[in-house]
Each structure stands twice: as structure tokens, then as C-alpha cells.
Write a protein that holds these residues in place. Sequence first.
Motif, mmCIF file in Angstrom:
data_model
loop_
_atom_site.group_PDB
_atom_site.id
_atom_site.type_symbol
_atom_site.label_atom_id
_atom_site.label_comp_id
_atom_site.label_asym_id
_atom_site.label_seq_id
_atom_site.Cartn_x
_atom_site.Cartn_y
_atom_site.Cartn_z
ATOM 1 N N ALA A 50 -47.455 -30.935 -17.067
ATOM 2 C CA ALA A 50 -46.736 -29.934 -16.277
ATOM 3 C C ALA A 50 -45.250 -30.227 -16.354
ATOM 4 O O ALA A 50 -44.819 -31.329 -16.033
ATOM 5 C CB ALA A 50 -47.198 -29.955 -14.827
ATOM 6 N N LEU A 51 -44.463 -29.239 -16.783
ATOM 7 C CA LEU A 51 -43.017 -29.402 -16.916
ATOM 8 C C LEU A 51 -42.302 -28.341 -16.102
ATOM 9 O O LEU A 51 -42.614 -27.160 -16.192
ATOM 10 C CB LEU A 51 -42.589 -29.281 -18.380
ATOM 11 C CG LEU A 51 -41.085 -29.192 -18.639
ATOM 12 C CD1 LEU A 51 -40.407 -30.525 -18.319
ATOM 13 C CD2 LEU A 51 -40.796 -28.778 -20.063
ATOM 14 N N SER A 52 -41.337 -28.789 -15.304
ATOM 15 C CA SER A 52 -40.386 -27.889 -14.653
ATOM 16 C C SER A 52 -39.009 -28.334 -15.108
ATOM 17 O O SER A 52 -38.694 -29.524 -15.079
ATOM 18 C CB SER A 52 -40.476 -27.978 -13.137
ATOM 19 O OG SER A 52 -41.732 -27.553 -12.691
ATOM 20 N N LEU A 53 -38.195 -27.390 -15.541
ATOM 21 C CA LEU A 53 -36.874 -27.692 -16.071
ATOM 22 C C LEU A 53 -35.841 -26.885 -15.306
ATOM 23 O O LEU A 53 -35.944 -25.659 -15.228
ATOM 24 C CB LEU A 53 -36.814 -27.354 -17.561
ATOM 25 C CG LEU A 53 -35.499 -27.619 -18.261
ATOM 26 C CD1 LEU A 53 -35.323 -29.122 -18.475
ATOM 27 C CD2 LEU A 53 -35.457 -26.907 -19.588
ATOM 28 N N LEU A 65 -35.239 -22.999 -15.132
ATOM 29 C CA LEU A 65 -35.123 -22.384 -16.448
ATOM 30 C C LEU A 65 -36.456 -22.293 -17.165
ATOM 31 O O LEU A 65 -36.672 -21.413 -17.996
ATOM 32 C CB LEU A 65 -34.153 -23.181 -17.329
ATOM 33 C CG LEU A 65 -32.716 -23.277 -16.861
ATOM 34 C CD1 LEU A 65 -31.920 -24.183 -17.788
ATOM 35 C CD2 LEU A 65 -32.084 -21.904 -16.795
ATOM 36 N N TYR A 66 -37.344 -23.240 -16.855
ATOM 37 C CA TYR A 66 -38.596 -23.306 -17.595
ATOM 38 C C TYR A 66 -39.654 -23.939 -16.710
ATOM 39 O O TYR A 66 -39.395 -24.911 -16.020
ATOM 40 C CB TYR A 66 -38.386 -24.160 -18.857
ATOM 41 C CG TYR A 66 -39.518 -24.131 -19.834
ATOM 42 C CD1 TYR A 66 -39.612 -23.137 -20.795
ATOM 43 C CD2 TYR A 66 -40.497 -25.108 -19.804
ATOM 44 C CE1 TYR A 66 -40.654 -23.117 -21.700
ATOM 45 C CE2 TYR A 66 -41.545 -25.098 -20.708
ATOM 46 C CZ TYR A 66 -41.613 -24.098 -21.646
ATOM 47 O OH TYR A 66 -42.652 -24.078 -22.537
ATOM 48 N N PHE A 74 -39.455 -27.383 -25.165
ATOM 49 C CA PHE A 74 -38.844 -26.261 -24.452
ATOM 50 C C PHE A 74 -37.619 -25.759 -25.210
ATOM 51 O O PHE A 74 -37.064 -26.458 -26.059
ATOM 52 C CB PHE A 74 -38.475 -26.649 -23.016
ATOM 53 C CG PHE A 74 -37.562 -27.838 -22.906
ATOM 54 C CD1 PHE A 74 -36.182 -27.692 -22.926
ATOM 55 C CD2 PHE A 74 -38.095 -29.113 -22.762
ATOM 56 C CE1 PHE A 74 -35.354 -28.790 -22.814
ATOM 57 C CE2 PHE A 74 -37.270 -30.221 -22.651
ATOM 58 C CZ PHE A 74 -35.895 -30.064 -22.681
ATOM 59 N N VAL A 75 -37.236 -24.530 -24.905
ATOM 60 C CA VAL A 75 -36.061 -23.888 -25.488
ATOM 61 C C VAL A 75 -35.152 -23.482 -24.337
ATOM 62 O O VAL A 75 -35.604 -22.827 -23.388
ATOM 63 C CB VAL A 75 -36.458 -22.637 -26.307
ATOM 64 C CG1 VAL A 75 -35.231 -21.926 -26.841
ATOM 65 C CG2 VAL A 75 -37.403 -23.013 -27.430
ATOM 66 N N LYS A 90 -38.724 -32.335 -14.753
ATOM 67 C CA LYS A 90 -39.745 -32.857 -13.837
ATOM 68 C C LYS A 90 -41.085 -32.731 -14.552
ATOM 69 O O LYS A 90 -41.557 -31.626 -14.827
ATOM 70 C CB LYS A 90 -39.754 -32.089 -12.528
ATOM 71 C CG LYS A 90 -40.766 -32.636 -11.548
ATOM 72 C CD LYS A 90 -40.727 -31.875 -10.235
ATOM 73 C CE LYS A 90 -41.772 -32.457 -9.290
ATOM 74 N NZ LYS A 90 -41.917 -31.655 -8.093
ATOM 75 N N ILE A 91 -41.661 -33.888 -14.877
ATOM 76 C CA ILE A 91 -42.965 -33.936 -15.532
ATOM 77 C C ILE A 91 -43.911 -34.619 -14.557
ATOM 78 O O ILE A 91 -43.710 -35.787 -14.221
ATOM 79 C CB ILE A 91 -42.896 -34.690 -16.862
ATOM 80 C CG1 ILE A 91 -41.943 -33.972 -17.816
ATOM 81 C CG2 ILE A 91 -44.287 -34.816 -17.473
ATOM 82 C CD1 ILE A 91 -41.681 -34.698 -19.109
ATOM 83 N N ASP A 92 -44.906 -33.873 -14.109
ATOM 84 C CA ASP A 92 -45.790 -34.329 -13.036
ATOM 85 C C ASP A 92 -44.918 -34.699 -11.835
ATOM 86 O O ASP A 92 -44.254 -33.849 -11.301
ATOM 87 C CB ASP A 92 -46.695 -35.467 -13.497
ATOM 88 C CG ASP A 92 -47.655 -35.019 -14.604
ATOM 89 O OD1 ASP A 92 -48.114 -33.865 -14.545
ATOM 90 O OD2 ASP A 92 -47.921 -35.818 -15.517
ATOM 91 N N GLU A 93 -44.895 -35.951 -11.433
ATOM 92 C CA GLU A 93 -44.068 -36.362 -10.289
ATOM 93 C C GLU A 93 -42.830 -37.143 -10.706
ATOM 94 O O GLU A 93 -42.057 -37.575 -9.867
ATOM 95 C CB GLU A 93 -44.905 -37.196 -9.305
ATOM 96 C CG GLU A 93 -46.030 -36.405 -8.658
ATOM 97 C CD GLU A 93 -45.536 -35.173 -7.909
ATOM 98 O OE1 GLU A 93 -44.527 -35.265 -7.185
ATOM 99 O OE2 GLU A 93 -46.168 -34.101 -8.078
#
Length: 156
Positions: A50-53, A65-66, A74-75, A90-93
Motif C-alpha cells: 500500500a502506497l500513499s504519496l 498525489l498517488y 509511481f509517476v 507512506k508504505i504501510d505504516e
Amino acid sequence: MKLRILFFIFSILLSGCVDVDICDENSESELLVKFKTVKEGLTSDSTVAALSLYGIREGMADSLLYSSESTFGFVVPLNPHLPYSSFVLKIDEQTDTLTVYHHQELYLISYTCGFANMFTLEGLEHNTGMIVNDSILIEMVDAEYESEEEHIWLYL
């Protein structure tokens, strides 16, 4: 009446001679980043669960953004107003801040389409240790890149 018909035909003929240049060029310069791992000396693709950017902009709220449940990269667009672009991954925690240093130039695509940004990558910085290492593969980031060009590898 004949004058109206003649005017109508003339206007149709005249409109057919006007050159309408439709801009279908992509003027967005985007950075392509892939995740990698090294095991037993071999580099391989890595997928994160899981990725949050988030983009970091001075004086403004961070923006998402992502976001993806499973991804191998990611782009993102780079900041044309500063000599660097900063992101929070942010990958996992786990979280890490990635700063990409770059030099930006404008170039003309065409009169109709206008200008696009071309960035030269100059360096990377990351903070917390979630990103173990990095590699810049292609220094030039511009609107004419191929969709499979990988600019940066981040080793997790």
C-alpha cells in the motif's frame, strides 16, 4: 436571396481554408520511479502492499498525489517553481521523505501547444531509512519521454 446563398457558400469555402492546428502533444513532464530490492547481489522489481504519496509545497497544505493498494512504482510531476520537489512516501505504516533536486528549462513544443518543462535530475535525498538506496537512471525528464522510461530506482 442569391447574395445570401453566395455569401453562405463563400463562408463555407473560406472556413475550409483555415488551418486549425489541434494540440495533441503532451506537455506534462512526469518523473517515473520504480521500487527495487537487492537479494544475493541481484536487483529485482519490488511491489509494495500500500502506497500513499503526498506532495510537499512550502506555504501550502500537503496534497495526496498517488494512492494505491499494490504498486511497483509511481509517476509524479516535478515542481517547476523550485529547484527541488519533495514528497512523503507512506508504505504501510512506514514513512520517508524523498527530495528530488533538479534544474528546470522551458522549451517550445509549437506555437499552438506552447511550452513544456524539461528537468535535469541533479540528486536525491531521503530521511528515515525506509529507502535504503537510490539510483538515477535517466537524468532528463521531459514531455517527450517514453511511457516505460524509468528515471529513478528506489531500493527498499
